[in-house]
Design a protein around this motif. Structure first.
Motif, PDB file in Angstrom:
ATOM      1  N   ASP A   1       6.500   6.308   3.551  1.00  0.00           N
ATOM      2  CA  ASP A   1       6.272   6.864   4.721  1.00  0.00           C
ATOM      3  C   ASP A   1       5.510   6.200   5.503  1.00  0.00           C
ATOM      4  N   GLY A   2       6.336   5.573   6.869  1.00  0.00           N
ATOM      5  CA  GLY A   2       5.772   4.330   7.386  1.00  0.00           C
ATOM      6  C   GLY A   2       5.525   3.395   6.749  1.00  0.00           C
ATOM      7  N   SER A   3       4.274   2.876   6.745  1.00  0.00           N
ATOM      8  CA  SER A   3       3.858   1.504   5.665  1.00  0.00           C
ATOM      9  C   SER A   3       3.224   2.149   4.388  1.00  0.00           C
TER      10      SER A   3
ATOM     11  N   ALA B   1       9.791  -5.756  -2.216  1.00  0.00           N
ATOM     12  CA  ALA B   1      10.235  -4.599  -1.338  1.00  0.00           C
ATOM     13  C   ALA B   1       8.874  -4.637  -0.290  1.00  0.00           C
ATOM     14  N   ALA B   2       7.888  -4.754  -0.841  1.00  0.00           N
ATOM     15  CA  ALA B   2       6.704  -4.499   0.059  1.00  0.00           C
ATOM     16  C   ALA B   2       6.256  -5.557   0.724  1.00  0.00           C
TER      17      ALA B   2
ATOM     18  N   ASP C   1      -0.817   0.083   0.717  1.00  0.00           N
ATOM     19  CA  ASP C   1      -1.074   1.454   0.696  1.00  0.00           C
ATOM     20  C   ASP C   1      -0.149   2.156  -0.128  1.00  0.00           C
ATOM     21  N   GLY C   2      -0.600   2.647  -1.374  1.00  0.00           N
ATOM     22  CA  GLY C   2       0.103   3.413  -2.156  1.00  0.00           C
ATOM     23  C   GLY C   2       0.777   2.502  -3.214  1.00  0.00           C
ATOM     24  N   LEU C   3       0.498   1.327  -3.209  1.00  0.00           N
ATOM     25  CA  LEU C   3       1.278   0.282  -4.363  1.00  0.00           C
ATOM     26  C   LEU C   3       0.280  -0.719  -4.797  1.00  0.00           C
ATOM     27  N   LEU C   4       0.238  -0.901  -6.290  1.00  0.00           N
ATOM     28  CA  LEU C   4      -0.642  -1.946  -6.757  1.00  0.00           C
ATOM     29  C   LEU C   4       0.179  -2.797  -7.918  1.00  0.00           C
TER      30      LEU C   4
END
Length: 406
Positions: free
Chosen positions: A136-138, A172-173, A280-283
Protein backbone atom coordinates in the motif's frame (compact mmCIF):
# COMPACT_ATOMS: atom_id res chain seq x y z
CA UNK A 1 -8.45 -15.37 -2.63
CA UNK A 2 -7.35 -12.88 0.06
CA UNK A 3 -6.79 -13.89 3.70
CA UNK A 4 -5.34 -12.23 6.76
CA UNK A 5 -2.92 -13.05 9.57
CA UNK A 6 -0.78 -11.06 11.99
CA UNK A 7 2.67 -12.21 10.86
CA UNK A 8 3.63 -13.82 7.54
CA UNK A 9 6.96 -15.66 7.65
CA UNK A 10 8.44 -16.51 4.26
CA UNK A 11 10.83 -19.46 4.30
CA UNK A 12 10.57 -22.64 6.34
CA UNK A 13 14.23 -22.89 7.28
CA UNK A 14 15.61 -22.82 10.84
CA UNK A 15 15.02 -19.07 11.30
CA UNK A 16 11.51 -19.08 9.84
CA UNK A 17 10.35 -22.16 11.72
CA UNK A 18 11.82 -21.00 15.03
CA UNK A 19 10.31 -17.53 14.67
CA UNK A 20 6.90 -18.92 13.72
CA UNK A 21 6.79 -21.39 16.61
CA UNK A 22 7.80 -18.86 19.28
CA UNK A 23 5.42 -16.16 18.07
CA UNK A 24 2.54 -18.65 17.91
CA UNK A 25 3.21 -19.77 21.47
CA UNK A 26 3.09 -16.10 22.49
CA UNK A 27 -0.40 -15.78 21.05
CA UNK A 28 0.46 -14.21 17.67
CA UNK A 29 -1.27 -15.57 14.55
CA UNK A 30 1.53 -16.73 12.25
CA UNK A 31 1.61 -18.28 8.79
CA UNK A 32 4.92 -19.82 7.62
CA UNK A 33 5.36 -20.38 3.87
CA UNK A 34 7.65 -23.15 2.58
CA UNK A 35 7.83 -23.62 -1.18
CA UNK A 36 8.95 -27.26 -1.02
CA UNK A 37 6.75 -30.23 -0.17
CA UNK A 38 9.10 -31.44 2.58
CA UNK A 39 12.40 -30.62 4.28
CA UNK A 40 14.43 -33.45 2.70
CA UNK A 41 17.17 -31.46 0.99
CA UNK A 42 20.96 -31.20 1.27
CA UNK A 43 21.23 -28.19 3.52
CA UNK A 44 24.55 -26.47 4.01
CA UNK A 45 24.61 -26.75 7.79
CA UNK A 46 23.85 -29.63 10.15
CA UNK A 47 25.50 -28.15 13.23
CA UNK A 48 23.26 -27.50 16.23
CA UNK A 49 25.33 -25.37 18.59
CA UNK A 50 25.11 -25.20 22.40
CA UNK A 51 23.13 -21.95 22.09
CA UNK A 52 20.46 -23.72 20.03
CA UNK A 53 20.43 -26.74 22.34
CA UNK A 54 19.69 -24.35 25.21
CA UNK A 55 16.79 -22.90 23.21
CA UNK A 56 15.41 -26.41 22.65
CA UNK A 57 15.56 -26.92 26.42
CA UNK A 58 13.59 -23.71 26.96
CA UNK A 59 11.02 -24.76 24.35
CA UNK A 60 10.61 -28.15 26.03
CA UNK A 61 11.85 -29.93 22.88
CA UNK A 62 15.33 -31.10 23.87
CA UNK A 63 14.37 -34.65 24.81
CA UNK A 64 12.68 -35.11 21.44
CA UNK A 65 15.73 -33.70 19.67
CA UNK A 66 18.10 -35.85 21.72
CA UNK A 67 16.21 -38.97 20.56
CA UNK A 68 17.03 -38.16 16.92
CA UNK A 69 20.11 -39.74 15.29
CA UNK A 70 23.02 -37.36 15.79
CA UNK A 71 26.71 -37.14 16.66
CA UNK A 72 28.38 -34.97 19.26
CA UNK A 73 31.47 -32.83 18.90
CA UNK A 74 32.97 -31.73 22.23
CA UNK A 75 36.30 -30.33 21.05
CA UNK A 76 38.30 -29.48 17.97
CA UNK A 77 41.78 -30.98 17.75
CA UNK A 78 44.50 -29.73 15.45
CA UNK A 79 47.74 -31.59 14.57
CA UNK A 80 50.77 -29.33 14.94
CA UNK A 81 53.99 -31.05 13.93
CA UNK A 82 54.25 -34.24 15.96
CA UNK A 83 51.64 -33.27 18.56
CA UNK A 84 47.92 -32.52 18.77
CA UNK A 85 46.48 -29.40 20.41
CA UNK A 86 42.90 -28.47 21.28
CA UNK A 87 42.18 -24.88 20.20
CA UNK A 88 38.41 -25.17 20.81
CA UNK A 89 36.90 -27.07 23.75
CA UNK A 90 33.10 -26.89 24.04
CA UNK A 91 33.12 -29.13 27.11
CA UNK A 92 34.35 -26.10 29.09
CA UNK A 93 31.16 -24.13 28.44
CA UNK A 94 28.94 -23.52 31.50
CA UNK A 95 25.77 -24.86 29.84
CA UNK A 96 23.68 -28.00 30.14
CA UNK A 97 24.75 -29.28 26.70
CA UNK A 98 28.41 -28.33 26.15
CA UNK A 99 28.88 -29.77 22.67
CA UNK A 100 27.85 -29.30 19.06
CA UNK A 101 25.24 -31.80 17.86
CA UNK A 102 25.59 -32.91 14.24
CA UNK A 103 22.04 -33.73 13.12
CA UNK A 104 20.45 -33.59 9.65
CA UNK A 105 18.71 -30.26 9.34
CA UNK A 106 15.56 -31.87 7.97
CA UNK A 107 15.11 -33.72 11.28
CA UNK A 108 15.50 -30.44 13.18
CA UNK A 109 12.93 -28.71 10.98
CA UNK A 110 10.46 -31.60 11.22
CA UNK A 111 10.76 -31.37 15.01
CA UNK A 112 9.82 -27.67 14.96
CA UNK A 113 7.00 -28.30 12.48
CA UNK A 114 5.54 -31.04 14.67
CA UNK A 115 5.70 -28.74 17.70
CA UNK A 116 3.89 -26.08 15.69
CA UNK A 117 1.02 -28.46 14.94
CA UNK A 118 0.04 -28.23 18.61
CA UNK A 119 -0.25 -24.43 18.52
CA UNK A 120 -3.63 -22.96 17.45
CA UNK A 121 -1.94 -19.73 16.26
CA UNK A 122 0.56 -21.55 14.00
CA UNK A 123 -0.07 -22.33 10.32
CA UNK A 124 2.52 -24.00 8.08
CA UNK A 125 1.86 -23.96 4.33
CA UNK A 126 4.08 -26.44 2.51
CA UNK A 127 4.35 -26.52 -1.31
CA UNK A 128 3.43 -22.83 -1.28
CA UNK A 129 5.75 -20.35 -2.97
CA UNK A 130 5.59 -16.65 -2.22
CA UNK A 131 5.75 -14.79 -5.53
CA UNK A 132 5.77 -11.16 -4.42
CA UNK A 133 4.88 -8.49 -1.91
CA UNK A 134 1.55 -6.77 -1.38
CA UNK A 135 2.04 -3.03 -0.92
CA UNK A 136 0.00 0.00 0.00
CA UNK A 137 2.24 2.76 -1.30
CA UNK A 138 5.65 2.03 0.25
CA UNK A 139 4.19 -0.08 3.07
CA UNK A 140 4.34 -3.88 2.84
CA UNK A 141 0.94 -5.26 3.81
CA UNK A 142 1.41 -8.96 2.98
CA UNK A 143 2.42 -11.39 0.23
CA UNK A 144 1.20 -12.99 -2.97
CA UNK A 145 1.64 -16.75 -3.20
CA UNK A 146 1.11 -19.77 -5.41
CA UNK A 147 0.04 -23.00 -3.71
CA UNK A 148 -1.57 -26.35 -4.49
CA UNK A 149 -4.97 -24.66 -4.78
CA UNK A 150 -3.75 -21.82 -7.02
CA UNK A 151 -2.78 -18.20 -6.47
CA UNK A 152 -3.74 -16.19 -3.43
CA UNK A 153 -2.93 -13.22 -1.22
CA UNK A 154 -2.25 -13.07 2.50
CA UNK A 155 -2.40 -9.72 4.27
CA UNK A 156 -0.32 -9.33 7.41
CA UNK A 157 0.68 -6.66 9.92
CA UNK A 158 4.29 -7.81 9.47
CA UNK A 159 6.05 -9.84 6.78
CA UNK A 160 9.37 -11.47 7.72
CA UNK A 161 11.79 -12.53 4.99
CA UNK A 162 13.54 -15.76 5.98
CA UNK A 163 14.01 -16.80 2.35
CA UNK A 164 17.78 -17.00 2.25
CA UNK A 165 20.70 -15.30 0.57
CA UNK A 166 18.84 -14.97 -2.74
CA UNK A 167 15.80 -13.47 -0.99
CA UNK A 168 12.94 -12.64 -3.35
CA UNK A 169 11.33 -10.38 -0.77
CA UNK A 170 14.53 -8.45 -0.11
CA UNK A 171 14.86 -7.72 -3.83
CA UNK A 172 11.17 -6.84 -4.16
CA UNK A 173 11.56 -4.30 -1.36
CA UNK A 174 14.58 -2.71 -3.05
CA UNK A 175 16.99 -3.65 -0.25
CA UNK A 176 20.58 -4.25 -1.45
CA UNK A 177 23.22 -5.93 0.74
CA UNK A 178 26.79 -4.69 1.12
CA UNK A 179 29.14 -7.49 0.04
CA UNK A 180 32.65 -8.51 1.14
CA UNK A 181 35.14 -10.41 -1.05
CA UNK A 182 35.28 -14.19 -0.57
CA UNK A 183 38.26 -16.20 -1.91
CA UNK A 184 36.42 -19.49 -2.46
CA UNK A 185 33.34 -21.31 -3.66
CA UNK A 186 32.19 -24.77 -2.57
CA UNK A 187 31.58 -28.05 -4.34
CA UNK A 188 28.83 -29.93 -2.48
CA UNK A 189 28.55 -33.75 -2.73
CA UNK A 190 28.30 -37.00 -0.79
CA UNK A 191 30.84 -39.70 0.03
CA UNK A 192 30.01 -43.02 1.76
CA UNK A 193 31.47 -43.44 5.23
CA UNK A 194 31.91 -46.04 7.91
CA UNK A 195 30.06 -45.29 11.16
CA UNK A 196 33.31 -45.12 13.09
CA UNK A 197 34.91 -42.56 10.76
CA UNK A 198 36.17 -39.42 12.49
CA UNK A 199 35.32 -35.82 11.63
CA UNK A 200 36.15 -32.27 12.62
CA UNK A 201 34.73 -28.80 12.16
CA UNK A 202 38.17 -27.72 10.95
CA UNK A 203 38.87 -28.22 7.25
CA UNK A 204 41.19 -30.95 6.10
CA UNK A 205 43.79 -29.35 3.89
CA UNK A 206 46.46 -30.03 1.33
CA UNK A 207 48.25 -27.36 -0.73
CA UNK A 208 45.62 -25.77 -2.95
CA UNK A 209 42.66 -27.73 -1.54
CA UNK A 210 40.47 -27.98 1.58
CA UNK A 211 37.37 -29.96 2.53
CA UNK A 212 34.90 -29.91 5.42
CA UNK A 213 33.21 -33.22 6.25
CA UNK A 214 29.71 -33.17 7.76
CA UNK A 215 28.77 -36.61 9.17
CA UNK A 216 25.35 -38.02 8.30
CA UNK A 217 23.97 -41.53 8.62
CA UNK A 218 25.87 -43.70 6.14
CA UNK A 219 27.72 -40.87 4.37
CA UNK A 220 29.65 -37.63 4.68
CA UNK A 221 28.29 -34.47 3.18
CA UNK A 222 31.39 -32.89 1.69
CA UNK A 223 32.04 -29.18 1.32
CA UNK A 224 35.02 -29.05 -1.05
CA UNK A 225 36.56 -25.57 -1.16
CA UNK A 226 37.81 -24.32 -4.51
CA UNK A 227 39.22 -20.92 -5.54
CA UNK A 228 36.53 -18.37 -6.36
CA UNK A 229 35.46 -18.63 -9.99
CA UNK A 230 37.52 -21.79 -10.70
CA UNK A 231 34.57 -24.18 -11.17
CA UNK A 232 34.71 -24.55 -14.96
CA UNK A 233 38.53 -24.81 -15.05
CA UNK A 234 38.65 -27.52 -12.39
CA UNK A 235 35.82 -29.55 -13.92
CA UNK A 236 37.70 -29.53 -17.22
CA UNK A 237 40.50 -31.53 -15.53
CA UNK A 238 38.13 -34.48 -15.13
CA UNK A 239 36.74 -36.59 -12.31
CA UNK A 240 39.92 -38.63 -11.93
CA UNK A 241 41.73 -35.52 -10.68
CA UNK A 242 39.01 -34.91 -8.08
CA UNK A 243 39.07 -38.56 -6.97
CA UNK A 244 42.86 -38.47 -6.58
CA UNK A 245 42.67 -35.41 -4.33
CA UNK A 246 39.90 -36.96 -2.24
CA UNK A 247 41.99 -40.10 -1.72
CA UNK A 248 44.48 -37.86 0.10
CA UNK A 249 42.04 -35.61 1.95
CA UNK A 250 39.47 -38.29 2.88
CA UNK A 251 41.17 -41.70 2.59
CA UNK A 252 38.45 -43.40 4.65
CA UNK A 253 35.84 -42.60 1.97
CA UNK A 254 35.22 -44.22 -1.39
CA UNK A 255 35.87 -41.43 -3.90
CA UNK A 256 34.99 -43.80 -6.75
CA UNK A 257 31.34 -43.37 -5.75
CA UNK A 258 31.40 -40.04 -7.62
CA UNK A 259 30.74 -41.18 -11.18
CA UNK A 260 29.25 -38.03 -12.73
CA UNK A 261 29.81 -34.29 -12.44
CA UNK A 262 26.07 -33.93 -11.85
CA UNK A 263 26.78 -35.37 -8.37
CA UNK A 264 28.91 -32.27 -7.61
CA UNK A 265 26.90 -29.08 -7.04
CA UNK A 266 28.44 -25.61 -7.04
CA UNK A 267 27.60 -23.31 -4.13
CA UNK A 268 28.38 -19.63 -4.68
CA UNK A 269 29.74 -18.48 -1.30
CA UNK A 270 28.69 -14.99 -0.26
CA UNK A 271 29.45 -12.75 2.69
CA UNK A 272 27.23 -9.68 2.98
CA UNK A 273 24.87 -7.66 5.18
CA UNK A 274 21.99 -5.32 4.54
CA UNK A 275 22.72 -1.78 5.79
CA UNK A 276 19.05 -1.72 6.81
CA UNK A 277 17.29 -4.99 7.66
CA UNK A 278 13.77 -3.61 7.51
CA UNK A 279 11.23 -1.42 5.72
CA UNK A 280 7.71 -0.37 6.58
CA UNK A 281 5.95 -3.68 7.26
CA UNK A 282 8.94 -5.90 6.32
CA UNK A 283 11.82 -7.42 8.32
CA UNK A 284 14.71 -9.51 6.97
CA UNK A 285 16.58 -11.94 9.22
CA UNK A 286 19.05 -14.79 8.77
CA UNK A 287 20.69 -15.09 5.35
CA UNK A 288 18.14 -12.67 3.89
CA UNK A 289 19.72 -9.98 6.09
CA UNK A 290 23.31 -11.27 6.19
CA UNK A 291 24.76 -14.14 4.16
CA UNK A 292 27.49 -15.89 6.14
CA UNK A 293 30.56 -17.81 5.03
CA UNK A 294 30.68 -21.53 5.91
CA UNK A 295 33.85 -20.78 7.93
CA UNK A 296 33.12 -21.92 11.49
CA UNK A 297 29.74 -23.42 10.62
CA UNK A 298 27.86 -20.65 12.46
CA UNK A 299 25.36 -19.43 9.83
CA UNK A 300 22.38 -21.57 10.84
CA UNK A 301 22.74 -20.85 14.53
CA UNK A 302 23.22 -17.13 13.94
CA UNK A 303 19.96 -17.12 11.94
CA UNK A 304 18.19 -18.92 14.80
CA UNK A 305 19.49 -16.31 17.24
CA UNK A 306 18.05 -13.61 14.95
CA UNK A 307 14.68 -15.36 15.03
CA UNK A 308 14.60 -15.66 18.83
CA UNK A 309 15.63 -12.03 19.28
CA UNK A 310 12.96 -10.91 16.80
CA UNK A 311 10.31 -12.98 18.55
CA UNK A 312 11.27 -11.59 21.95
CA UNK A 313 11.12 -7.99 20.78
CA UNK A 314 8.05 -8.23 18.54
CA UNK A 315 5.52 -10.58 20.12
CA UNK A 316 3.91 -7.91 22.31
CA UNK A 317 3.57 -5.19 19.63
CA UNK A 318 2.36 -7.81 17.15
CA UNK A 319 -0.24 -9.15 19.56
CA UNK A 320 -1.31 -5.62 20.49
CA UNK A 321 -1.45 -4.45 16.86
CA UNK A 322 1.10 -1.68 17.41
CA UNK A 323 4.18 -3.03 15.58
CA UNK A 324 6.07 -0.33 13.68
CA UNK A 325 9.46 0.52 12.19
CA UNK A 326 10.90 1.39 15.59
CA UNK A 327 10.26 -2.19 16.72
CA UNK A 328 11.94 -3.57 13.59
CA UNK A 329 14.92 -1.25 14.03
CA UNK A 330 15.33 -2.64 17.56
CA UNK A 331 15.85 -6.12 16.10
CA UNK A 332 18.69 -4.91 13.89
CA UNK A 333 20.28 -2.96 16.75
CA UNK A 334 20.24 -6.07 18.92
CA UNK A 335 21.62 -8.46 16.31
CA UNK A 336 23.70 -6.27 14.00
CA UNK A 337 26.82 -6.04 16.17
CA UNK A 338 26.93 -9.83 16.64
CA UNK A 339 26.60 -10.33 12.90
CA UNK A 340 29.39 -7.94 12.03
CA UNK A 341 31.68 -9.39 14.69
CA UNK A 342 31.22 -12.93 13.34
CA UNK A 343 31.72 -11.76 9.76
CA UNK A 344 34.92 -9.99 10.83
CA UNK A 345 36.23 -13.26 12.29
CA UNK A 346 35.21 -15.12 9.13
CA UNK A 347 37.09 -12.62 6.98
CA UNK A 348 40.17 -13.20 9.13
CA UNK A 349 39.78 -16.98 8.68
CA UNK A 350 39.52 -16.43 4.93
CA UNK A 351 42.67 -14.33 4.92
CA UNK A 352 44.83 -16.24 7.39
CA UNK A 353 43.77 -19.86 6.74
CA UNK A 354 41.72 -20.49 3.61
CA UNK A 355 43.25 -18.07 1.12
CA UNK A 356 46.81 -19.34 1.75
CA UNK A 357 45.64 -22.97 1.49
CA UNK A 358 43.86 -22.36 -1.80
CA UNK A 359 46.94 -20.51 -3.06
CA UNK A 360 48.98 -23.70 -2.52
CA UNK A 361 50.68 -23.03 0.81
CA UNK A 362 51.13 -25.87 3.30
CA UNK A 363 49.80 -24.45 6.56
CA UNK A 364 50.34 -27.72 8.44
CA UNK A 365 54.09 -27.10 8.53
CA UNK A 366 54.54 -25.49 11.96
CA UNK A 367 56.31 -22.13 12.02
CA UNK A 368 57.59 -20.38 15.19
CA UNK A 369 54.28 -18.53 15.75
CA UNK A 370 52.25 -21.73 15.42
CA UNK A 371 54.62 -23.60 17.74
CA UNK A 372 54.30 -20.81 20.31
CA UNK A 373 50.51 -20.91 20.08
CA UNK A 374 50.51 -24.69 20.52
CA UNK A 375 52.78 -24.40 23.57
CA UNK A 376 50.48 -21.78 25.15
CA UNK A 377 47.42 -24.02 24.59
CA UNK A 378 49.17 -26.99 26.18
CA UNK A 379 50.25 -24.88 29.16
CA UNK A 380 46.89 -23.12 29.59
CA UNK A 381 44.18 -25.45 28.20
CA UNK A 382 41.38 -23.28 29.62
CA UNK A 383 42.08 -20.81 26.81
CA UNK A 384 40.29 -23.26 24.49
CA UNK A 385 37.04 -22.28 26.21
CA UNK A 386 37.20 -18.73 24.79
CA UNK A 387 36.76 -19.60 21.08
CA UNK A 388 34.30 -22.29 22.17
CA UNK A 389 32.15 -19.58 23.74
CA UNK A 390 32.35 -17.36 20.65
CA UNK A 391 31.47 -20.22 18.27
CA UNK A 392 29.12 -22.19 20.51
CA UNK A 393 27.18 -19.41 22.28
CA UNK A 394 27.92 -16.19 20.42
CA UNK A 395 28.58 -12.78 21.90
CA UNK A 396 24.99 -12.32 23.09
CA UNK A 397 23.03 -15.58 23.42
CA UNK A 398 19.29 -15.12 23.03
CA UNK A 399 16.60 -16.81 25.13
CA UNK A 400 13.04 -17.85 24.46
CA UNK A 401 10.47 -15.37 25.86
CA UNK A 402 8.59 -16.69 28.87
CA UNK A 403 5.16 -17.25 27.20
CA UNK A 404 6.75 -19.63 24.67
CA UNK A 405 8.58 -21.81 27.21
CA UNK A 406 7.41 -25.27 28.11
Amino acid sequence: MTERTTCAVVGGGPAGMMLGLILARCGVDVTVFEKHADFLRDFRGDTVHPSTLTLLDELGLFEQFDALPHSRLERVELPIGDTVVTPVDFSRLPVAHPYIAMAPQWDFLNLLAKAGENEPHFTLRMSTEVTGLLKDGSTVIGVRYRGPDGDGELRADLTVACDGRSSLLRAAAGLTPRSYPVPFDVWWFRLPRADEADYSLLPRTMPGRAIIMIPRVGYFQIAYLIPKGADAQLRARGLDSLRAELSVLAPECDAASIDDWDDVKLLNVQLNELPRWYGDGLLCIGDAAHAMSPAGGVGVNLAIQDAVAAAGLLWRPLRDGTVGEADLAAVQRRRGLQTRAVQFVQRMIHRVLLKPVLAGRDITAPNPAIRLGAAVLRRFPAIAGIPARVVGLGLRPEHVPEPARR
